[in-house]
Design a protein around this motif. Structure first.
Motif, mmCIF file in Angstrom:
data_model
loop_
_atom_site.group_PDB
_atom_site.id
_atom_site.type_symbol
_atom_site.label_atom_id
_atom_site.label_comp_id
_atom_site.label_asym_id
_atom_site.label_seq_id
_atom_site.Cartn_x
_atom_site.Cartn_y
_atom_site.Cartn_z
ATOM 1 N N SER A 88 -11.457 -3.267 -7.305
ATOM 2 C CA SER A 88 -10.295 -2.753 -7.622
ATOM 3 C C SER A 88 -10.076 -1.408 -6.585
ATOM 4 O O SER A 88 -8.829 -1.064 -6.228
ATOM 5 C CB SER A 88 -9.930 -2.457 -8.941
ATOM 6 N N THR A 92 -9.245 -2.341 -3.079
ATOM 7 C CA THR A 92 -7.786 -2.831 -3.251
ATOM 8 C C THR A 92 -6.915 -1.780 -2.971
ATOM 9 O O THR A 92 -5.932 -1.853 -2.443
ATOM 10 C CB THR A 92 -7.482 -4.124 -4.115
ATOM 11 N N GLN A 113 -4.210 -0.770 -0.173
ATOM 12 C CA GLN A 113 -2.914 -0.752 -0.470
ATOM 13 C C GLN A 113 -2.151 0.712 -0.168
ATOM 14 O O GLN A 113 -1.174 0.947 0.537
ATOM 15 C CB GLN A 113 -2.651 -0.945 -1.955
ATOM 16 N N LYS A 173 -3.785 3.071 -10.779
ATOM 17 C CA LYS A 173 -5.041 2.322 -11.104
ATOM 18 C C LYS A 173 -5.623 2.898 -12.312
ATOM 19 O O LYS A 173 -5.793 3.963 -12.578
ATOM 20 C CB LYS A 173 -5.820 2.121 -10.168
ATOM 21 N N VAL A 188 -12.347 -10.020 -3.253
ATOM 22 C CA VAL A 188 -11.403 -9.229 -2.770
ATOM 23 C C VAL A 188 -10.683 -10.043 -1.583
ATOM 24 O O VAL A 188 -9.500 -9.990 -1.186
ATOM 25 C CB VAL A 188 -11.615 -7.824 -2.345
ATOM 26 N N SER A 231 -6.916 -11.163 -1.051
ATOM 27 C CA SER A 231 -6.192 -10.583 0.002
ATOM 28 C C SER A 231 -5.224 -11.502 0.622
ATOM 29 O O SER A 231 -4.128 -11.080 1.368
ATOM 30 C CB SER A 231 -7.086 -9.893 1.185
ATOM 31 N N LEU A 233 -1.576 -10.625 -0.347
ATOM 32 C CA LEU A 233 -0.829 -9.228 -0.135
ATOM 33 C C LEU A 233 -0.539 -9.347 1.086
ATOM 34 O O LEU A 233 -0.867 -9.565 2.127
ATOM 35 C CB LEU A 233 -2.111 -8.282 -0.620
ATOM 36 N N PHE A 293 -8.492 -3.588 4.996
ATOM 37 C CA PHE A 293 -9.396 -3.810 4.275
ATOM 38 C C PHE A 293 -10.722 -3.558 4.734
ATOM 39 O O PHE A 293 -11.571 -2.921 4.382
ATOM 40 C CB PHE A 293 -9.356 -5.318 3.569
ATOM 41 N N ARG A 342 -11.922 -14.411 2.391
ATOM 42 C CA ARG A 342 -10.674 -14.643 2.799
ATOM 43 C C ARG A 342 -10.395 -16.179 3.345
ATOM 44 O O ARG A 342 -9.462 -16.743 3.172
ATOM 45 C CB ARG A 342 -10.180 -13.503 3.778
#
Length: 194
Positions: free
Chosen positions: A21, A24, A28, A37, A151, A155, A158, A165, A189
């Motif tokens: 988290s 991420t 962002q 968060k 993650v 991704s 997003l 990242f 990914r």
């Protein structure tokens, strides 16, 4: 690709949910979003449930995701995905690690691990993307990168370039682990396509 949204991370203590988290959130932020968060550790040290709420957009006022408002659920264990069904809506995406972590009652033979977990999502018409993040981590040579592989898989949903990242990973992990985490992110990914 969303310009705002709510991401819920769930799993069992020790799976690296909080780092996932954090990565991420920082990605962002680097992409120009406002991010809030929150984390709930619960009985994490005893293998209990852990969750992290992440909200991003042009302006975000609260970190907590309301029931029925999670756009993405990143579940590090299948049963933990089902636990958070009330947070999902019809257009939610679920990225779930297929490796099971048996609850104590199942491990002791007092209960049975359900075989129909993914049926719960299908009956609600919720898109599920399954990934064996353990196998992905194993393929890059470091089992502790399961969280970063997750993650990477998430991704895909997003509007943040993968290079963002990777830069965040370089800053967040010790330099000696940077390269293997970069590989885990890219392999995660590549393991799915949104």
């Amino acid at each position: 690709m969303r310009q705002s949204g709510n991401i819920l991370f769930s799993g069992v203590g020790g799976q690296g949910i909080l780092l996932a988290s954090e990565l991420t959130a920082h990605a962002q932020l680097a992409a120009g979003f406002d991010v809030k968060k929150s984390e709930v550790h619960g009985m994490a040290q005893r293998g209990g449930s852990v969750e992290a709420h992440l909200r991003y957009g042009e302006k975000v006022y609260s970190p907590l995701i309301e029931l029925g408002a999670a756009d993405i659920l990143v579940a590090f264990e299948p049963l933990e995905a089902v636990r958070y069904l009330p947070y999902l809506h019809r257009d939610s995406a679920v990225v779930v690690n297929t490796r099971k972590i048996l609850p104590p009652a199942v491990a002791l033979g007092k209960a049975k691990y359900p075989d129909t977990i993914f049926d719960e999502f299908a009956s609600r018409h919720i898109k599920v993307v399954a990934i064996d993040a353990f196998a992905v981590a194993e393929s890059v040579g470091e089992l502790r990168t399961v969280n970063v592989a997750m993650v990477g898989a998430m991704s895909n949903f997003l509007a943040v370039h993968p290079e963002v990242f990777l830069r965040v990973i370089d800053r967040a992990v010790k330099s000696r682990f940077s390269e293997v985490n970069r590989k885990a992110f890219s392999a995660g990914r590549a393991a799915i396509h949104a």
